[in-house]
Design a protein around this motif. Structure first.
Motif, mmCIF file in Angstrom:
data_model
loop_
_atom_site.group_PDB
_atom_site.id
_atom_site.type_symbol
_atom_site.label_atom_id
_atom_site.label_comp_id
_atom_site.label_asym_id
_atom_site.label_seq_id
_atom_site.Cartn_x
_atom_site.Cartn_y
_atom_site.Cartn_z
ATOM 1 N N ALA A 161 -2.796 -8.860 -18.784
ATOM 2 C CA ALA A 161 -2.989 -9.915 -19.620
ATOM 3 C C ALA A 161 -2.093 -11.133 -19.223
ATOM 4 O O ALA A 161 -2.537 -12.226 -19.408
ATOM 5 N N ILE A 162 -1.192 -10.928 -18.388
ATOM 6 C CA ILE A 162 -0.308 -12.098 -17.791
ATOM 7 C C ILE A 162 -1.368 -12.641 -16.681
ATOM 8 O O ILE A 162 -1.313 -14.202 -16.877
ATOM 9 N N VAL A 163 -1.927 -11.909 -15.947
ATOM 10 C CA VAL A 163 -2.753 -12.603 -14.895
ATOM 11 C C VAL A 163 -4.032 -13.224 -15.599
ATOM 12 O O VAL A 163 -4.146 -14.452 -15.221
ATOM 13 N N VAL A 164 -4.647 -12.719 -16.536
ATOM 14 C CA VAL A 164 -5.839 -13.142 -17.065
ATOM 15 C C VAL A 164 -5.519 -14.264 -18.063
ATOM 16 O O VAL A 164 -6.227 -15.458 -18.021
ATOM 17 N N GLY A 165 -4.396 -14.452 -18.418
ATOM 18 C CA GLY A 165 -3.932 -15.691 -19.247
ATOM 19 C C GLY A 165 -3.705 -16.719 -18.502
ATOM 20 O O GLY A 165 -4.269 -17.931 -18.817
ATOM 21 N N ILE A 166 -3.174 -16.550 -17.196
ATOM 22 C CA ILE A 166 -3.228 -17.708 -16.531
ATOM 23 C C ILE A 166 -4.479 -18.172 -16.001
ATOM 24 O O ILE A 166 -4.853 -19.408 -15.857
ATOM 25 N N VAL A 167 -5.429 -17.314 -15.570
ATOM 26 C CA VAL A 167 -6.585 -17.571 -15.263
ATOM 27 C C VAL A 167 -7.600 -18.492 -16.231
ATOM 28 O O VAL A 167 -8.109 -19.474 -16.064
ATOM 29 N N THR A 168 -7.160 -18.089 -17.503
ATOM 30 C CA THR A 168 -7.781 -18.523 -18.662
ATOM 31 C C THR A 168 -7.556 -20.231 -18.481
ATOM 32 O O THR A 168 -8.462 -20.886 -19.177
ATOM 33 N N TRP A 169 -6.353 -20.565 -18.442
ATOM 34 C CA TRP A 169 -6.036 -21.810 -18.478
ATOM 35 C C TRP A 169 -6.867 -22.765 -17.450
ATOM 36 O O TRP A 169 -7.271 -23.981 -17.928
ATOM 37 N N PHE A 170 -7.432 -22.218 -16.386
ATOM 38 C CA PHE A 170 -8.074 -23.148 -15.541
ATOM 39 C C PHE A 170 -9.549 -22.699 -15.703
ATOM 40 O O PHE A 170 -10.676 -23.644 -15.316
ATOM 41 N N TYR A 171 -10.166 -21.549 -16.437
ATOM 42 C CA TYR A 171 -11.567 -21.213 -16.613
ATOM 43 C C TYR A 171 -12.156 -21.531 -17.587
ATOM 44 O O TYR A 171 -13.449 -22.208 -17.621
ATOM 45 N N LEU A 172 -11.567 -21.604 -18.813
ATOM 46 C CA LEU A 172 -12.403 -21.948 -20.181
ATOM 47 C C LEU A 172 -12.216 -23.583 -20.355
ATOM 48 O O LEU A 172 -11.526 -24.220 -20.270
ATOM 49 N N PRO A 173 -13.510 -24.044 -20.690
ATOM 50 C CA PRO A 173 -13.588 -25.501 -21.158
ATOM 51 C C PRO A 173 -13.504 -25.434 -22.696
ATOM 52 O O PRO A 173 -13.734 -24.602 -23.291
ATOM 53 N N ASP A 174 -12.895 -26.708 -22.925
ATOM 54 C CA ASP A 174 -12.428 -26.580 -24.512
ATOM 55 C C ASP A 174 -13.695 -26.926 -25.362
ATOM 56 O O ASP A 174 -13.956 -26.428 -26.447
ATOM 57 N N SER A 175 -14.822 -27.498 -24.844
ATOM 58 C CA SER A 175 -16.096 -27.947 -25.654
ATOM 59 C C SER A 175 -17.248 -28.157 -24.548
ATOM 60 O O SER A 175 -17.123 -28.138 -23.516
ATOM 61 N N PRO A 176 -18.615 -27.915 -25.490
ATOM 62 C CA PRO A 176 -19.484 -28.146 -24.216
ATOM 63 C C PRO A 176 -19.554 -29.424 -23.579
ATOM 64 O O PRO A 176 -19.801 -29.390 -22.437
ATOM 65 N N LYS A 177 -19.013 -30.394 -23.746
ATOM 66 C CA LYS A 177 -18.776 -31.671 -23.083
ATOM 67 C C LYS A 177 -17.982 -31.575 -21.948
ATOM 68 O O LYS A 177 -18.196 -32.617 -21.159
ATOM 69 N N ASP A 178 -17.141 -30.505 -22.088
ATOM 70 C CA ASP A 178 -16.234 -30.518 -21.042
ATOM 71 C C ASP A 178 -16.692 -29.569 -19.832
ATOM 72 O O ASP A 178 -16.100 -29.295 -18.985
ATOM 73 N N ALA A 179 -17.760 -28.860 -20.205
ATOM 74 C CA ALA A 179 -18.422 -27.644 -19.335
ATOM 75 C C ALA A 179 -19.089 -28.321 -18.077
ATOM 76 O O ALA A 179 -20.289 -28.828 -18.136
ATOM 77 N N LYS A 180 -18.529 -28.038 -16.911
ATOM 78 C CA LYS A 180 -19.369 -28.651 -15.763
ATOM 79 C C LYS A 180 -20.509 -27.904 -15.292
ATOM 80 O O LYS A 180 -21.434 -28.593 -14.776
ATOM 81 N N TRP A 181 -20.667 -26.880 -15.971
ATOM 82 C CA TRP A 181 -21.861 -25.900 -15.564
ATOM 83 C C TRP A 181 -23.030 -26.155 -16.379
ATOM 84 O O TRP A 181 -24.118 -25.539 -16.456
ATOM 85 N N LEU A 182 -22.883 -27.129 -17.524
ATOM 86 C CA LEU A 182 -24.132 -27.471 -18.302
ATOM 87 C C LEU A 182 -24.615 -28.819 -17.615
ATOM 88 O O LEU A 182 -23.871 -29.690 -17.335
#
Length: 449
Positions: A193-214
């Motif tokens: 939970a601690i490890v994935v929580g830290i990864v979440t900060w860097f992996y998830l975009p807040d909204s579609p306009k922030d998604a570099k993969w779109l």
């Protein structure tokens, strides 16, 4: 043929596919860790925790259920905070916090400490599940929501398919670092939970306009389509937090959810104990790992049933019977399980129950986003989950108390069936209102593009 099955624009197809496969598996991993951490006590109970801490069934049930008191207290504020600060930051914070609290179970030494830590774990986890539902709902239009929620929700039954043998493996490491097996299990399931929580900060975009993969075109389509849907929600409670919390629709959904969650957590917290009772009831003997595999059996078919049932709901548009029929099947099967004559027939009946519960849940969560948006969606979804999680406290506590009083699990499982029957009846009542075309039921009607 449902209009949901008609050919769609290539940009739409591409945008939905990318959003689904970039987000649902990762949030599913987060949900996997979340559900494993909150139900780890169910694996620890029959494998040393109950004996070492001297717990009765009532005390064990209370320890399992008190988690939901803390969870309920901060559910709505946490979801409003997620709406304000963004899913990436808030979901990351929740995971790291609950991971830290969960690790502390490794050193619990008495019933009071167990109660306190379970209460704090509920506070730490508050807002994760409704926050994840809200986050995913802000990424895809309503007609695609049942599918992405189903892929997310598959993590819950898979938690037991993978988590039960995993927890059993940790428990079998008894003596490592001088710790009992159940303590090693708590430590082992908490660190991710601690490890994935830290990864979440860097992996998830807040909204579609922030998604570099779109692509730019996909971003425009998603943001435009979601904005169009929000603007179409004209009713007065769509944007008002207070009105959403007093909405009859929201409370009706909350009552339906209550019954389903009562069944889910009665099964989750006491299935390992019921399986451990096979030795006395059927004169059988299982190792800790074998018992873990038996506990996992019902949940693999449940994951398959969840996916197939949700695919049908996506094609047809979610109908009330997509929720009512599984709830009715669960209401009948869960009390019958304890009257089965062999371990095999008992597990088969429990498998039917698990398939029923998990088939209903993701389709249920496709409903609130049809008529709530913005802060009202955050508050309404959190309220529904809050009321549902009152059952998360009641189910293990009442199950344990009634078992202590009667000496058997038959009576508490009949109570579980009664609450699931309530969910089924309310879902079918919603369906009847749809067919009558009554005012105020449009939120439950099948979606059309």
């Amino acid at each position: 043929m449902s209009s949901n099955t008609l050919a769609i624009d290539p940009v739409e197809r591409s945008a939905i596919r990318k959003a689904t496969w970039r987000l649902a598996p990762f949030l599913g991993l987060m949900f996997f860790i979340n559900f494993l951490d909150r139900t780890a006590i169910s694996f620890a109970g029959p494998h040393g925790l109950t004996k070492d801490l001297g717990l009765t069934a009532t005390q064990f049930g209370f320890a399992a259920g008190i988690f939901f008191i803390g969870y309920i207290l901060l559910e709505i504020p946490s979801n409003l905070a997620l709406h304000k600060f963004g899913g990436r930051r808030w979901l990351a914070r929740i995971m790291v916090t609950w991971g830290i609290v969960s690790v502390l179970f490794t050193w619990v030494s008495g019933v009071t400490e167990l109660y306190v830590l379970r209460f704090l774990l509920g506070i730490a986890e508050a807002g994760f599940f409704p926050g994840a539902i809200l986050y995913l709902s802000t990424w895809v239009p309503a007609r695609h929501r049942a599918n992405i929620l189903a892929l997310f929700y598959i993590a819950q039954p898979m938690t037991t398919v993978i988590g039960a043998p995993l927890a059993s493996s940790f428990i079998q490491a008894h003596g490592f670092f001088g710790l009992e097996g159940w303590r090693i299990m708590f430590f082992g399931v908490s660190i991710p939970a601690i490890v994935v929580g830290i990864v979440t900060w860097f992996y998830l975009p807040d909204s579609p306009k922030d998604a570099k993969w779109l692509s730019a075109e996909e971003k425009r389509w998603l943001t435009g389509e979601l904005a169009r849907e929000d603007s179409a929600k004209r009713e007065p409670h769509n944007g008002s937090i207070g009105a959403a919390l007093s909405s009859g629709r929201v409370w009706l959904l909350a009552l339906i959810y209550f019954g389903m969650i009562y069944g889910l957590y009665a099964l989750a917290f006491f299935l390992p104990t019921i399986v451990s009772g096979f030795e006395a009831k059927f004169a059988t003997k299982f190792s800790v790992f074998q018992a873990g595999l038996i506990i996992a059996i019902p949940y693999l078919p449940a994951a398959i049933a969840l996916y197939l049932w949700s695919r049908d709901a996506t094609k047809r548009g979610v109908r009330a019977w997509h929720i009512g029929i599984p709830a009715l099947v669960g209401a009948i099967s869960i009390p019958l399980a304890l009257y089965m004559p062999t371990p095999e027939t008992t597990v088969a009946c429990i498998t039917v129950t698990a398939c029923a519960i998990f088939s209903a849940l993701p389709n249920f969560w496709a409903l609130p986003g049809r008529f709530l948006s913005g802060a009202a969606a955050a508050a309404g979804i959190a309220l529904i989950n809050t009321i549902g999680n009152v059952a998360g406290f009641a189910a293990p506590y009442v199950t344990g108390a009634v078992k202590d009083y009667t000496g058997l699990y038959q009576a508490p499982m009949i109570i579980v069936g009664a609450f699931m029957l309530l969910s089924a009846v309310l879902a079918f009542l919603v369906g009847r209102e749809i067919r009558k075309g009554g005012e105020g039921t449009r939120a439950y009607a099948p979606l059309r593009p």
